[in-house]
Design an enzyme around this catalytic site. Structure first.
Site, mmCIF file in Angstrom:
data_model
loop_
_atom_site.group_PDB
_atom_site.id
_atom_site.type_symbol
_atom_site.label_atom_id
_atom_site.label_comp_id
_atom_site.label_asym_id
_atom_site.label_seq_id
_atom_site.Cartn_x
_atom_site.Cartn_y
_atom_site.Cartn_z
ATOM 1 N N ASP A 222 1.001 -1.862 -10.316
ATOM 2 C CA ASP A 222 0.706 -3.073 -11.080
ATOM 3 C C ASP A 222 1.148 -2.998 -12.549
ATOM 4 O O ASP A 222 1.859 -3.887 -13.018
ATOM 5 C CB ASP A 222 -0.776 -3.441 -10.940
ATOM 6 C CG ASP A 222 -1.138 -3.718 -9.490
ATOM 7 O OD1 ASP A 222 -0.215 -3.918 -8.674
ATOM 8 O OD2 ASP A 222 -2.335 -3.719 -9.154
ATOM 9 N N HIS B 5 0.827 -1.214 0.000
ATOM 10 C CA HIS B 5 0.000 0.000 0.000
ATOM 11 C C HIS B 5 0.861 1.264 0.000
ATOM 12 O O HIS B 5 0.482 2.279 0.575
ATOM 13 C CB HIS B 5 -0.992 -0.002 1.169
ATOM 14 C CG HIS B 5 -2.110 -0.991 0.970
ATOM 15 N ND1 HIS B 5 -3.285 -0.664 0.356
ATOM 16 C CD2 HIS B 5 -2.195 -2.312 1.279
ATOM 17 C CE1 HIS B 5 -4.074 -1.744 0.309
ATOM 18 N NE2 HIS B 5 -3.427 -2.761 0.855
ATOM 19 N N GLY C 180 -9.216 -11.625 -9.082
ATOM 20 C CA GLY C 180 -9.556 -11.141 -7.740
ATOM 21 C C GLY C 180 -8.732 -11.764 -6.634
ATOM 22 O O GLY C 180 -9.098 -11.705 -5.462
HETATM 23 C C1 GLA Z 1 -3.757 -3.245 -5.167
HETATM 24 C C2 GLA Z 1 -3.538 -2.034 -6.065
HETATM 25 C C3 GLA Z 1 -2.058 -1.640 -6.126
HETATM 26 C C4 GLA Z 1 -1.483 -1.504 -4.714
HETATM 27 C C5 GLA Z 1 -1.795 -2.743 -3.891
HETATM 28 C C6 GLA Z 1 -1.377 -2.624 -2.441
HETATM 29 O O1 GLA Z 1 -3.181 -4.385 -5.736
HETATM 30 O O2 GLA Z 1 -3.985 -2.319 -7.378
HETATM 31 O O3 GLA Z 1 -1.927 -0.444 -6.859
HETATM 32 O O4 GLA Z 1 -1.976 -0.346 -4.103
HETATM 33 O O5 GLA Z 1 -3.182 -3.035 -3.885
HETATM 34 O O6 GLA Z 1 0.005 -2.561 -2.306
#
Ligand code: GLA
Length: 409
Positions: free
Chosen positions: A193, A50, A143
């Site tokens: 991501d 996060h 998911g």
């Molecule tokens: C999800 C979000 C990412 C990141 C993670 C937590 O996967 O898509 O951008 O914030 O949570 O690290």
């Protein structure tokens, strides 16, 4: 998901699975010119939980589970998007693509097509872009916190790049994927991501500084270490809302603290001493979220130093500390994830473990010596089924590559 998909794959098996995807493509669209096939991986994040939407550093790697994209040009200017796992499809003229999202999976690749079409038209005005038909498939659970959406978006981008012969850079494709997720689909996600997938390099962790978007590839010794991904099978319908809530709480922490730190531009810039001195000015949940973020930045830096010094134990200890904070301070864990982490860290040969992705279910990631695989699998399965009555899906990986074309003969 197919049976193979649930079992997962090891190195070298991708081509076999893709051959199955080729059969599916021919069944879906019929015979004709041989389609082009690409593979786009999913990702796990080892450190920096996060932190991306708080401007901090993250340390993801890709895995050899991902999205298969078969694409064939069409001479009638149409665009057809289909999937092996979902009956919703998109059919439209390339010149008249929908510009509103529909709420279905097709929004992700459609956003990429819109972004790249705009780019292609700007680069070569007046040139005629061909239509195409695409079949998506693969072996990445949706998911589960393994970033299936970035995998789909980057897969669409690389397939389209080849079809239109544009030779875009990695960064240009990543930007199209980001635009699709954030602006078109409207998810409040950070940048991790698409960067993790788009810039992956085999046998390396990616170090991505989400404040200045600089990247570095840090080697991982495949003889000394591998990664396990254990899927709880838990999928929470409310996860997106909870995720957005964490994003808002972090934004609030930054807003309330930034006045004490001249020059700060994101929560990552707030020193621990400032949070400590002004904690009372924050609502209690916001205080906990800020504590996680600020301490996680320090943990990520320390993990990076450990990895560069070959200290895998030191790296793993930071992963496990990150999980404790994700549970207590960020409050995104669930009992199923905690049991998997707890069992893993007590297994000989394991360096550390934590949840990966946003949390609220999904998967844990475990750093271990390759010789510990069997023992780890046995312990995780036994402890998890004793407690929850089901078996977690466990797969082992080395750090994988980015989106790539697969030649099938
Ligand atoms: C999800 C979000 C990412 C990141 C993670 C937590 O996967 O898509 O951008 O914030 O949570 O690290």
């Amino acid at each position: 998901m197919t049976r193979e998909a649930q079992r997962g794959i090891g190195a070298g098996e991708l081509e076999g699975l893709l051959a199955g995807h080729r059969e599916a493509f021919l069944e879906t669209f019929g015979p004709g010119t041989p389609p082009d096939f690409h593979f786009s991986p999913g990702r796990v994040n080892l450190m920096g939980a996060h932190l991306d939407y708080n401007g901090g550093p993250v340390m993801p790697m890709t895995i050899d589970c991902g999205t298969f994209v078969g694409l064939r040009e069409r001479s009638d200017g149409q665009v057809l998007l289909r999937s092996t796992t979902d009956s919703v499809e998109l059919r439209a003229d390339l010149g008249a693509l929908p510009v509103q999202r529909s709420g279905d999976w097709v929004d992700y690749p459609l956003g990429v097509i819109l972004a790249l079409k705009r780019k292609a038209t700007a680069t070569a005005p007046g040139s005629k872009l061909p239509g195409f038909e695409v079949l998506f498939g693969g072996n990445l659970p949706i998911g589960a916190g393994l970033s299936s959406s970035a995998s789909i978006c980057l897969g669409m981008a690389i397939a389209l790049d080849r079809a239109w012969d544009m030779q875009w850079s990695d960064r240009e494709r990543v930007e199209a994927a980001l635009w699709s997720e954030r602006e078109f689909v409207g998810v409040h996600c950070g940048i991790m991501d698409p960067f993790a997938v788009g810039f992956a390099r085999p046998s390396h962790l990616l170090w991505l500084d989400c404040k200045d978007e600089s990247i570095e590839h840090i080697p991982m010794d495949a003889d000394a270490v591998c990664v396990a991904v254990a899927d709880t099978g838990v999928r929470r319908a409310l996860a997106q809302g909870e995720f957005n809530k964490r994003v808002a709480e972090c934004a609030e922490a930054y807003k309330l603290l930034k006045g004490h730190v001249p020059g700060a531009t994101c929560l990552r810039d707030i020193p621990a001493s400032v949070l400590k001195a002004h904690a009372g000015e924050l609502p209690s949940a916001v205080q906990l979220r800020a504590m996680h973020v600020i301490e996680e930045v320090a943990r990520a830096n320390s993990a990076r130093d450990s990895l560069l010094n070959g200290d895998l134990g030191g790296f793993g200890a930071q992963m496990s500390a990150a999980h404790a904070s994700l549970d207590k301070n960020f409050e995104v864990s669930v009992p199923e994830l905690d049991v998997l982490v707890d069992t893993a860290v007590h297994c000989p040969g394991v360096f550390g473990s934590r949840l990966t992705g946003a949390g609220f279910g999904g998967c844990t990631v475990i750093l271990l010596e390759p010789s510990a695989k069997q023992e780890l699998r046995a312990r995780l399965s036994a402890d998890f089924s004793a407690r929850f009555g089901s078996t977690p899906t466990i797969q082992f990986f080395q750090a994988g590559g980015g989106p790539r074309r697969i030649e099938l003969d």
